[in-house]
Design an enzyme around this catalytic site. Structure first.
Site, PDB file in Angstrom:
ATOM      1  N   VAL A  82       0.838  -1.200   0.000  1.00 18.39           N
ATOM      2  CA  VAL A  82       0.000   0.000   0.000  1.00 18.39           C
ATOM      3  C   VAL A  82       0.875   1.252   0.000  1.00 18.39           C
ATOM      4  O   VAL A  82       1.727   1.424   0.880  1.00 18.39           O
ATOM      5  CB  VAL A  82      -0.924   0.012   1.239  1.00 18.39           C
ATOM      6  CG1 VAL A  82      -1.816   1.239   1.222  1.00 18.39           C
ATOM      7  CG2 VAL A  82      -1.753  -1.255   1.292  1.00 18.39           C
ATOM      8  N   CYS A  83       0.655   2.109  -0.998  1.00 18.37           N
ATOM      9  CA  CYS A  83       1.361   3.389  -1.104  1.00 18.37           C
ATOM     10  C   CYS A  83       2.879   3.158  -1.079  1.00 18.37           C
ATOM     11  O   CYS A  83       3.395   2.403  -1.895  1.00 18.37           O
ATOM     12  CB  CYS A  83       0.868   4.327   0.001  1.00 18.37           C
ATOM     13  SG  CYS A  83       1.415   6.022  -0.219  1.00 18.37           S
ATOM     14  N   GLN A  84       3.591   3.750  -0.135  1.00 18.71           N
ATOM     15  CA  GLN A  84       5.032   3.527  -0.055  1.00 18.71           C
ATOM     16  C   GLN A  84       5.339   2.045   0.193  1.00 18.71           C
ATOM     17  O   GLN A  84       6.349   1.524  -0.297  1.00 18.71           O
ATOM     18  CB  GLN A  84       5.609   4.380   1.079  1.00 18.71           C
ATOM     19  CG  GLN A  84       7.105   4.332   1.204  1.00 18.71           C
ATOM     20  CD  GLN A  84       7.575   5.009   2.485  1.00 18.71           C
ATOM     21  OE1 GLN A  84       6.864   5.015   3.494  1.00 18.71           O
ATOM     22  NE2 GLN A  84       8.752   5.596   2.451  1.00 18.71           N
ATOM     23  N   GLY A  99       3.765  -0.258  -1.136  1.00 18.01           N
ATOM     24  CA  GLY A  99       3.696  -0.848  -2.467  1.00 18.01           C
ATOM     25  C   GLY A  99       5.036  -0.749  -3.175  1.00 18.01           C
ATOM     26  O   GLY A  99       5.459  -1.676  -3.878  1.00 18.01           O
ATOM     27  N   MET A 141      -1.420  -1.103  -4.292  1.00 16.44           N
ATOM     28  CA  MET A 141      -2.580  -0.226  -4.077  1.00 16.44           C
ATOM     29  C   MET A 141      -2.081   1.208  -3.866  1.00 16.44           C
ATOM     30  O   MET A 141      -1.169   1.429  -3.059  1.00 16.44           O
ATOM     31  CB  MET A 141      -3.318  -0.720  -2.825  1.00 16.44           C
ATOM     32  CG  MET A 141      -4.585  -0.016  -2.511  1.00 16.44           C
ATOM     33  SD  MET A 141      -5.412  -0.952  -1.195  1.00 16.44           S
ATOM     34  CE  MET A 141      -6.653   0.221  -0.718  1.00 16.44           C
TER      35      MET A 141
END
Lengths: 333, 263
Positions: free
Chosen positions: A127-129, A131, A151
């Site tokens: 998720v985000c960083q 990811g 994501m």
């Protein structure tokens, strides 16, 4: 008209956004904790799913409350869910590097889960960083990742809409970090300054307009707590992340090395699901969508949702659509 | 103007709060009282705008729009803080000179130079802050113009809370659009980078000065602690490497042991 009880309701609101679902710590390394969530439905897959969250906020956003929990949606779909909590770095962590986070902490979590399940590979949801970390790890250890889900994950950090990238372009990040950590409060100010009128004013005016019922106030306060519960960032890792990704865009340009090894996205040959928020002001959709043409996998699914960055975790629409999209995609792989 | 944006939103929020309502008991104003005056100013500006635009004469309407825009610019001038804690509008007055013109001579030259470098970094910080303030002010001007161009004033007899909310939301949309144009510009990015870079240097020079004093008093410094932390890290890395070297050897040994037939 403002509910006359609003001020009292705000003052009385509890601050308990520590996560809703039952979980148990199964491994730890330094300040990191690896949690396994208690199942709430019949298992549908023997392959566990490891959620890798960002360093810049706390991971309980994935499980904020019963009706706003991506994790609960995944558990309800019968998935075996693990989550990494990176903890709160302090001054003793200032020299922790990206290699430590990816090749030591994240790698350690994967090894532990594989050992517990007697498997060779697992599924990862970054998720985000987180990811970005997941992409790096999966490229370095492709045999250990069966399916990769990203994501709201930035890949190309130089897209025209990326305001953060423009801002940091001329900043001397090494001087900014010095030998210390980067304060979570400073990062909060930075994120607020992306949309200062909406995030520091209009949001609260919206709050004033509504009713003072307890559920609404508690919901608001949980998100508020999450937004400002921002860990300091380990200085060395922050310096590397901003320099290598935001300033130099090494991931896209195939120039990134972690622990002395090239992170080549072409090594990603496993199935990949990329989830994008069309209204994401932090990770512009184009920054994420580029992943499809950079990886070696022939099985890449990109799903766009009409949601913003935070809406991807907690909006009612996300609850309906995101967990089922992930579970459905995994079910046929 | 620390936490000024907080004051600003409360200023606006207060007009919907019971404490700001005419005739509200003083006791009900707890928490909102400091901002009641400013809230009344906003309400007065909004009413003046609505009445001015309703008069029908184009000059009066234009003046009402301009006045309302000016009010919003003034209201939001200090509404936002930089990472690091100072509002855009906070840079005022001459920076400290700290013997900038003195030649660095003799046994105290290193100390003097440290002070001069810190003063110079402070001066550059303030300069960058002033540039940011100008850009912020320009963004507010553009926002006010965009707001005026889009305004559809409510009927004067119907200045309801909903109408005020709609005006407010419209203002926020215009403000974000104008700010986004500014924030993406080279001038803003350069000024922000200059601000952060000069602040970083200022902090580094101050740390250096503080460390000098700490040494005089035989107190531990951050530099010393960092050196120890780095040494500890390399010892830990060596330990990990040694462990991982032993692991395969142990596995081979265990495997050989398993293959051995039992006597």
């Amino acid at each position: 008209m403002t509910d006359p009880n609003l001020y009292a309701a705000l003052a009385a609101a509890s601050h308990s956004a520590a996560g809703y679902s039952q979980k148990q710590a199964v491994w730890q390394s330094g300040k990191l904790r690896l949690y396994r969530y208690q199942p709430i439905a019949r298992p549908t897959s023997a392959v566990p799913l490891l959620i890798v969250y960002a360093l810049v906020n706390r991971p309980y956003m994935m499980d904020l409350q019963e009706d706003r929990s991506l994790i609960r949606g995944l558990l309800a779909a019968g998935l075996d869910v693990y989550l990494i909590d990176w903890g709160y770095p302090d001054g003793a962590d200032r020299f922790t590097t990206l290699a430590d986070y990816i090749d030591d902490f994240l790698a350690g979590c994967v090894e532990e889960i594989l050992r517990l399940h007697g498997l060779d590979a697992l599924n990862i949801l970054g998720v985000c960083q987180g990811g970005v970390f997941s992409l790096c790890y999966s490229a370095l250890h492709p045999q250990k990742v069966r399916n990769l889900i990203t994501m709201v994950t930035p890949v190309d950090f130089h897209t025209p809409a990326d305001l953060l990238s423009k801002w940091v372009k001329k900043i001397d990040v090494a001087a900014w970090v010095g030998d210390g950590n980067v304060s979570g409060d400073a990062l909060n100010q930075l994120f607020l300054s992306l949309m200062p009128f909406r995030l520091t004013q209009q949001k609260y005016m919206e709050l004033m307009r509504g009713r003072a019922d307890r559920e609404r106030i508690e919901n608001f306060m949980r998100v508020e707590q999450w937004i400002f519960d921002s860990p300091d960032q380990a200085g060395a890792a922050f310096l590397e992340f901003v320099t290598w990704f935001y300033q130099e865009n090494r991931l896209v340009e195939n120039r990134l090395e972690i622990s002395g090894r090239r992170v080549d996205l072409k090594e990603l040959r496993q199935p990949i699901l990329n989830l994008i928020g069309r209204k994401d002001h932090l990770v512009p959709p184009a920054a994420s969508a580029v992943l499809q043409r950079l990886v070696g996998s022939g099985d890449v699914t990109t799903l766009e949702f009409d949601l913003g960055h935070i809406g991807m975790y907690i909006s009612a629409r996300a609850q309906r659509e995101v967990p089922s999209a992930i579970a459905g995609w995994l079910a046929v792989r | 103007m620390e936490h000024d944006f907080w004051r600003q939103w409360q200023t606006l929020a207060a007009q919907w709060a019971p404490a700001a309502a005419p005739g509200a008991a003083r006791g009900e104003a707890v928490g909102f009282a400091p901002w009641a005056d400013a809230a009344e100013r906003f309400t007065a500006a909004a009413r003046s705008f609505v009445q001015g635009t309703a008069q029908g004469s184009p000059p009066a309407a234009a003046e009402a729009v301009r006045d309302f825009g000016d009010f919003l610019r003034e209201q939001f001038a200090d509404a936002f803080q930089l990472p690091g804690g100072q509002a855009f509008g906070a840079a005022r007055g001459a920076p400290p000179t700290f013997g900038m013109d003195l030649p660095a001579l003799g046994p105290t030259r290193e100390h003097l130079q440290r002070g001069q470098r810190a003063a110079e970094a402070w001066r550059r910080t303030e300069d960058a802050q002033r540039r940011l303030q100008r850009l912020w002010s320009d963004a507010l001007r553009d926002a006010a113009q965009g707001f005026a161009a889009r305004l559809t004033p409510p009927q004067p007899g119907a200045v309801s809370p909903e109408a005020l909310h709609a005006l407010y939301d419209q203002w926020i949309d215009c403000a974000e659009e104008a700010y986004a144009r500014t924030a993406h510009s080279d001038a803003f990015c350069t000024a922000l980078a200059d601000f952060v870079n000069a602040s970083s240097q200022s902090r580094r020079e101050l740390q250096s000065i503080v460390e000098q004093w700490a040494k005089l008093l035989d107190l531990p410094t951050r530099s010393e602690i960092n050196t120890l932390a780095q040494r500890l890290r390399s010892v830990e890395a060596e330990l990990r490497a040694a462990r991982s070297e032993r692991k395969p050897q142990a596995a081979v040994k265990a495997s050989r042991t398993r293959r051995k037939p039992k006597p």
